[in-house]
Design a protein around this motif. Structure first.
Motif, short mmCIF file in Angstrom:
data_model
loop_
_atom_site.label_atom_id
_atom_site.label_comp_id
_atom_site.label_asym_id
_atom_site.label_seq_id
_atom_site.Cartn_x
_atom_site.Cartn_y
_atom_site.Cartn_z
N ARG A 45 0.85 -1.06 -0.01
CA ARG A 45 0.04 0.01 -0.03
C ARG A 45 0.69 1.36 0.01
O ARG A 45 0.49 2.22 -0.56
N THR A 46 1.84 1.28 0.59
CA THR A 46 2.97 2.52 0.74
C THR A 46 3.55 2.76 -0.75
O THR A 46 3.37 3.68 -1.00
N LEU A 47 3.90 1.71 -1.28
CA LEU A 47 4.48 2.02 -2.39
C LEU A 47 3.34 2.43 -3.61
O LEU A 47 3.78 2.99 -4.68
N VAL A 48 2.11 1.84 -3.40
CA VAL A 48 0.95 2.33 -4.37
C VAL A 48 0.86 3.79 -4.30
O VAL A 48 0.97 4.44 -5.26
N ARG A 49 0.96 4.24 -2.96
CA ARG A 49 0.60 5.53 -2.62
C ARG A 49 1.67 6.46 -3.19
O ARG A 49 1.46 7.42 -3.62
N MET A 50 3.08 6.26 -2.89
CA MET A 50 4.22 6.60 -3.39
C MET A 50 4.05 6.85 -4.71
O MET A 50 4.66 7.89 -5.41
N CYS A 51 3.65 5.77 -5.51
CA CYS A 51 3.73 5.75 -6.83
C CYS A 51 2.66 6.84 -7.59
O CYS A 51 2.90 7.45 -8.59
N ALA A 52 1.66 6.82 -6.93
CA ALA A 52 0.60 7.86 -7.36
C ALA A 52 1.10 9.05 -7.39
O ALA A 52 0.61 9.90 -8.13
#
Length: 353
Positions: A45-52
């Motif tokens: 979830r952390t990487l998804v938010r940062m990717c966005a």
């Protein structure tokens, strides 16, 4: 040992960062959640938010933003659980090796609250920092991280980014009409008013431009710009650094002031470091295309005689070009001490755009 945070790969590439830091994210998430499955989900979830929002993350401050997203994402699901916040403080302090001021910035609380959480957390754990560090190491020593789920993360990140853009566009469209009517009423009625108080512009008393901060306390100085002070000097987190467009930093113990230029949304951000004062600064003045403005100043407690100054708003490109093309012995930045005397001026020659 705690995971190391490597230098950001060239090109500010998200995929390279995710591959390099995946194992460290999993280890910290495991210590926060104490559950392998929950840790893997938290890291994803952390990487998804940062990717966005990767394009908005400052290139030289990625680790701070990733840590903050990881920890706050974990605590958001455990809202109200004091034990979770205490554990997060201990993990950040003992495992990650962060200072209390930076932990406070990560959690969005005061330094005093961080110290209280650490004190109560250690008491509840019945252990000292050394034994707790050894316990953390044992908890992750059998961790065998899987390959980072990059395809999933990037796909979900694109979806999240499009959703955020759509929501922002809808909110802006809904607000356009009321804002337009408010502006027409405010400026068409025959008098400019102060936005905060409704009083005539200029009637509000001026506040001091000097702010005393704790070591490591991060201050939002401009669009995507964060600055902070530590014992070794000033630090900047900016979206893009322009090489060569800055004065050399003044030597410790000698009077001087540097001037740097960073690109931000809306123009250029002016800031710098000053040294050599015998006490507190009185003010820092910056000459711009529209005249002279008083900069904001950050200093550490105890009157160390140095600090960071920064302009309160970005300078448009045309104003910066005019400013830097001037010749002669004109100085752009002037530092005054508490008595009003000139303590330092920037060099009389500088770069050109």
């Amino acid at each position: 040992m705690p995971p190391t945070h490597d230098t950001l790969p060239a090109g500010h590439d998200f995929a390279a960062y995710a591959r390099t830091h995946w194992s460290g994210l999993l280890a910290t998430a495991r210590l926060l959640t104490e559950d392998p499955g929950a840790a893997a989900e938290l890291a994803r979830r952390t990487l998804v938010r940062m990717c966005a929002r990767w394009r908005q993350v400052p290139r030289n401050d990625v680790d701070f933003h990733v840590r903050r997203c990881l920890v706050r994402g974990h605590l958001r699901r455990l809202r109200g659980r004091r034990a979770a916040r205490r554990r997060a403080v201990l993990v950040l302090r003992i495992w990650e090796g962060l200072a209390d001021a930076e932990i406070a910035q990560l959690l969005g609380c005061s330094v005093g609250a961080v110290r209280a959480h650490a004190r109560h957390g250690l008491k509840a754990a019945g252990s000292d920092p050394g034994r707790l560090r050894e316990g953390y190491a044992r908890a992750v020593e059998d961790l065998v991280p899987s390959e980072v789920p990059l395809a999933y993360v990037q796909a979900r990140g694109r979806v999240t980014r499009r959703r955020r853009i759509a929501v922002a566009a809808a909110v802006c469209a809904a607000l356009l009409t009321p804002v337009g009517l408010l502006a027409a009423d405010r400026f068409g009625g025959g008098g400019v008013q102060d936005e905060a108080s409704g009083a005539p512009a200029g009637s509000r008393s001026a506040t001091s431009p000097v702010r005393v901060v704790a070591p490591g306390e991060r201050v939002t100085a401009g669009p995507d710009v964060r600055v902070w002070l530590t014992a070794d000097g000033g630090h900047w987190s900016v979206p893009l650094r322009l090489k060569g467009l800055e004065d050399s930093e003044p030597a410790p113990g000698k009077a001087g002031v540097s001037l740097r230029l960073d690109t931000v949304k809306g123009g250029f951000f002016l800031s710098g470091l000053f040294r050599g004062l015998s006490g507190d600064p009185g003010r820092v003045e910056v000459r711009t295309g529209d005249g002279t403005v008083t900069a904001k100043v950050l200093v550490l407690a105890g009157s160390p005689g140095w600090g960071i100054w920064y302009a309160s708003a970005p300078l448009p490109v045309k104003d910066v070009k005019t400013l830097l093309s001037t010749g002669g012995d004109e100085r752009i930045v002037t530092v005054y001490d508490a008595s009003g005397k000139v303590a330092a001026r920037s060099a009389d020659t500088w770069g050109r755009i």
